[in-house]
Motif scaffolding. Sequence first.
Motif, PDB file in Angstrom:
ATOM      1  N   ASP A   1       0.823  -1.208   0.000  1.00  0.00           N
ATOM      2  CA  ASP A   1       0.000   0.000   0.000  1.00  0.00           C
ATOM      3  C   ASP A   1       0.857   1.258   0.000  1.00  0.00           C
ATOM      4  N   ALA A   2       1.969   1.237   0.714  1.00  0.00           N
ATOM      5  CA  ALA A   2       2.860   2.393   0.751  1.00  0.00           C
ATOM      6  C   ALA A   2       3.479   2.648  -0.623  1.00  0.00           C
ATOM      7  N   MET A   3       3.916   1.602  -1.287  1.00  0.00           N
ATOM      8  CA  MET A   3       4.509   1.770  -2.617  1.00  0.00           C
ATOM      9  C   MET A   3       3.475   2.251  -3.630  1.00  0.00           C
ATOM     10  N   ARG A   4       2.277   1.728  -3.532  1.00  0.00           N
ATOM     11  CA  ARG A   4       1.197   2.203  -4.416  1.00  0.00           C
ATOM     12  C   ARG A   4       0.875   3.658  -4.151  1.00  0.00           C
ATOM     13  N   GLY A   5       0.875   4.037  -2.880  1.00  0.00           N
ATOM     14  CA  GLY A   5       0.608   5.427  -2.521  1.00  0.00           C
ATOM     15  C   GLY A   5       1.668   6.370  -3.060  1.00  0.00           C
ATOM     16  N   VAL A   6       2.924   5.950  -2.988  1.00  0.00           N
ATOM     17  CA  VAL A   6       4.009   6.780  -3.527  1.00  0.00           C
ATOM     18  C   VAL A   6       3.857   6.929  -5.040  1.00  0.00           C
ATOM     19  N   LEU A   7       3.582   5.844  -5.730  1.00  0.00           N
ATOM     20  CA  LEU A   7       3.425   5.912  -7.184  1.00  0.00           C
ATOM     21  C   LEU A   7       2.234   6.782  -7.587  1.00  0.00           C
ATOM     22  N   ILE A   8       1.121   6.637  -6.899  1.00  0.00           N
ATOM     23  CA  ILE A   8      -0.056   7.445  -7.209  1.00  0.00           C
ATOM     24  C   ILE A   8       0.197   8.907  -6.851  1.00  0.00           C
TER      25      ILE A   8
END
Length: 73
Positions: free
Chosen positions: A43-50
């Motif tokens: 979720d953290a990596m997805r949040g950074v990408l988004i």
Amino acid sequence: MIFRNQAKDPKQIMMMGMAFLVPALVWPRFVPVTGNLGPDAIDAMRGVLIGLSIGLNLWAATLGGRLRRGGGR
């Protein structure tokens, strides 16, 4: 700085923003998770990408609006 020459072209910035959006949407669903990443790290990596995608797309929209009005900078 990396963005110095590209900061004047909103199309390049928009393409970078969209390039961050694609893996944010595709990676968790279609690519199997490898390694010891837990759900919180995913979720953290997805949040950074988004977040990068949103920031770059807003920057491109702002820059495009300024160039369209004739502001230049």
